[in-house]
Scaffold this motif. Structure first.
Motif, short mmCIF file in Angstrom:
data_model
loop_
_atom_site.label_atom_id
_atom_site.label_comp_id
_atom_site.label_asym_id
_atom_site.label_seq_id
_atom_site.Cartn_x
_atom_site.Cartn_y
_atom_site.Cartn_z
N UNK A 121 6.86 -0.42 1.76
CA UNK A 121 6.06 0.01 2.90
C UNK A 121 4.57 -0.26 2.67
N UNK A 122 4.11 -0.11 1.43
CA UNK A 122 2.71 -0.39 1.14
C UNK A 122 2.35 -1.85 1.35
N UNK A 123 3.19 -2.74 0.86
CA UNK A 123 2.94 -4.17 1.06
C UNK A 123 3.04 -4.54 2.54
N UNK A 124 4.04 -3.96 3.23
CA UNK A 124 4.22 -4.27 4.65
C UNK A 124 3.01 -3.84 5.47
N UNK A 171 6.52 8.71 -3.84
CA UNK A 171 6.27 7.71 -2.80
C UNK A 171 4.79 7.49 -2.52
N UNK A 172 4.03 8.55 -2.33
CA UNK A 172 2.67 8.40 -1.82
C UNK A 172 1.71 7.73 -2.80
N UNK A 173 1.67 8.10 -4.09
CA UNK A 173 0.76 7.35 -4.98
C UNK A 173 1.13 5.88 -5.09
N UNK A 174 2.43 5.57 -5.11
CA UNK A 174 2.84 4.17 -5.18
C UNK A 174 2.48 3.45 -3.89
N UNK A 175 2.72 4.10 -2.75
CA UNK A 175 2.41 3.49 -1.46
C UNK A 175 0.93 3.14 -1.35
N UNK A 176 0.05 4.08 -1.66
CA UNK A 176 -1.37 3.83 -1.47
C UNK A 176 -1.87 2.75 -2.44
N UNK A 177 -1.35 2.70 -3.65
CA UNK A 177 -1.75 1.64 -4.57
C UNK A 177 -1.25 0.28 -4.12
N UNK A 178 0.01 0.22 -3.65
CA UNK A 178 0.55 -1.05 -3.15
C UNK A 178 -0.22 -1.50 -1.91
N UNK A 179 -0.52 -0.56 -1.03
CA UNK A 179 -1.28 -0.88 0.18
C UNK A 179 -2.66 -1.42 -0.16
N UNK A 180 -3.35 -0.74 -1.10
CA UNK A 180 -4.68 -1.20 -1.48
C UNK A 180 -4.62 -2.54 -2.21
N UNK A 208 2.23 -10.16 -3.57
CA UNK A 208 2.92 -9.24 -4.49
C UNK A 208 2.47 -9.46 -5.94
N UNK A 209 2.39 -10.71 -6.45
CA UNK A 209 1.87 -10.86 -7.82
C UNK A 209 0.45 -10.33 -7.98
N UNK A 210 -0.40 -10.51 -6.96
CA UNK A 210 -1.77 -10.02 -7.06
C UNK A 210 -1.82 -8.49 -7.04
N UNK A 211 -0.87 -7.85 -6.36
CA UNK A 211 -0.86 -6.39 -6.27
C UNK A 211 -0.10 -5.72 -7.41
N UNK A 212 0.49 -6.51 -8.29
CA UNK A 212 1.34 -5.93 -9.33
C UNK A 212 0.56 -5.00 -10.25
N UNK A 213 -0.66 -5.38 -10.62
CA UNK A 213 -1.44 -4.52 -11.50
C UNK A 213 -1.77 -3.19 -10.82
N UNK A 214 -2.03 -3.22 -9.52
CA UNK A 214 -2.25 -1.98 -8.78
C UNK A 214 -1.00 -1.11 -8.80
N UNK A 215 0.14 -1.74 -8.59
CA UNK A 215 1.40 -0.99 -8.54
C UNK A 215 1.71 -0.37 -9.89
N UNK A 216 1.52 -1.13 -10.99
CA UNK A 216 1.82 -0.60 -12.31
C UNK A 216 0.90 0.57 -12.66
#
Length: 291
Positions: free
Chosen positions: A113-116, A166-175, A204-212
């Motif tokens: 959902x964050x990426x979408x 869900x929410x911390x992962x979502x906001x990091x993936x979104x950002x 997705x590869x660029x956001x991976x560090x945010x997600x981790x």
């Protein structure tokens, strides 16, 4: 006149070979790691000794605060003879299973959902206010509601873990999706990449560090969700051990369950850190302390 004596010109010291510099850096890193781990161990031992001494001297009430020796005895008794709810390993596995399942579901939902929403502005505009409202709710109070909906089984604990993760992962993936270098996206489109290819191969590869970054925190939230759900009502788990120990005024049992939970959380954190190092081996090491 005495003959003038020739003096050899002063020469600068030869620079160290690259191999020697690498060995020196590795040696300094080992010494620093040894110092850090040694200081951590001394600090922990000092706190435990102080706690034990204050409790034995009755400076603090041992009935309420217990003491490390009694906590260790409680853990040993549970490990050797089991708990009132069954073997200790079964309680640990029950809580870990609920936390892991809730963590996986929460991470997948948050990432997707964050990426979408990070890629599709219309979705972000429509769903953004609802997500902000849900994030503002005190999610711990949802645990009794989940208990009513799903019963005493693991489903209610998994649901509690999901809403916390869900929410911390979502906001990091979104950002992370929003912070992707626009030049990379533009260049990939020039090369003929479709929206799907841009998302999978660039965003997705660029956001991976945010997600981790969010994964380290979110697993602790998953454990909290599982423990709170078990504390309110369960048939097994570490949260039930805490609740039962509290009900019998067994302070050592409460602290023993917390110690076991802390060990599980530290092991999970170590595993995540190991996976992160393996995935991001291409990133340069932090050189903030280098001179």
């Amino acid at each position: 006149m005495p003959p003038e004596t020739a003096t050899a010109p002063a020469t600068a010291p030869a620079p160290a070979a690259p191999g020697e510099r690498g060995r020196a850096r590795a040696r300094a890193a080992r010494n620093h790691a040894f110092l850090v781990h040694g200081t951590r161990a001394l600090l922990l031992v000092g706190l435990l000794v102080l706690w034990e001494g204050l409790a034995r001297a009755a400076v603090i009430d041992p009935f309420n605060f217990s003491m490390p020796s009694k906590i260790w005895d409680q853990i040993t008794q549970w490990a050797l003879h089991g708990t009132p709810q069954g073997p200790l390993w079964e309680q640990v596995w029950y809580t870990l299973y609920e936390a892991l399942l809730g963590w996986v579901i929460g991470v997948l939902g948050g990432v997707v959902l964050g990426i979408a929403l990070g890629r599709i502005r219309f979705l972000a505009d429509v769903l953004g206010p609802y997500i902000k409202v849900l994030n503002a709710l005190p999610r711990i109070v949802l645990a009794p509601i989940f208990l009513i909906w799903f019963g005493l089984g693991p489903a209610s604990k998994v649901a509690s873990a999901v809403v916390l993760v869900f929410f911390p992962v979502f906001f990091n993936a979104f950002q992370g999706a929003r912070e992707v270098d626009r030049n990379l996206v533009a260049n990939s489109r020039i090369l003929g990449a479709s929206n799907r290819q841009v998302t999978l191969q660039v965003v997705i590869p660029a956001a991976t560090s945010w997600i981790f970054t969010s994964l380290h925190v979110s697993f602790g939230f998953a454990l909290i969700g599982a423990i709170v759900g078990e504390y309110i009502g369960a048939t097994k788990g570490l949260g039930l051990l805490v609740s039962a120990s509290q009900g019998t005024f067994n302070a050592a049992g409460v602290y023993a369950a917390m110690v076991i939970l802390a060990v599980v959380a530290l092991l999970a954190e170590g595993l995540l850190a190991f996976l992160e190092r393996r995935l991001f081996r291409w990133k340069p090491a932090d050189s903030g302390d280098a001179r």
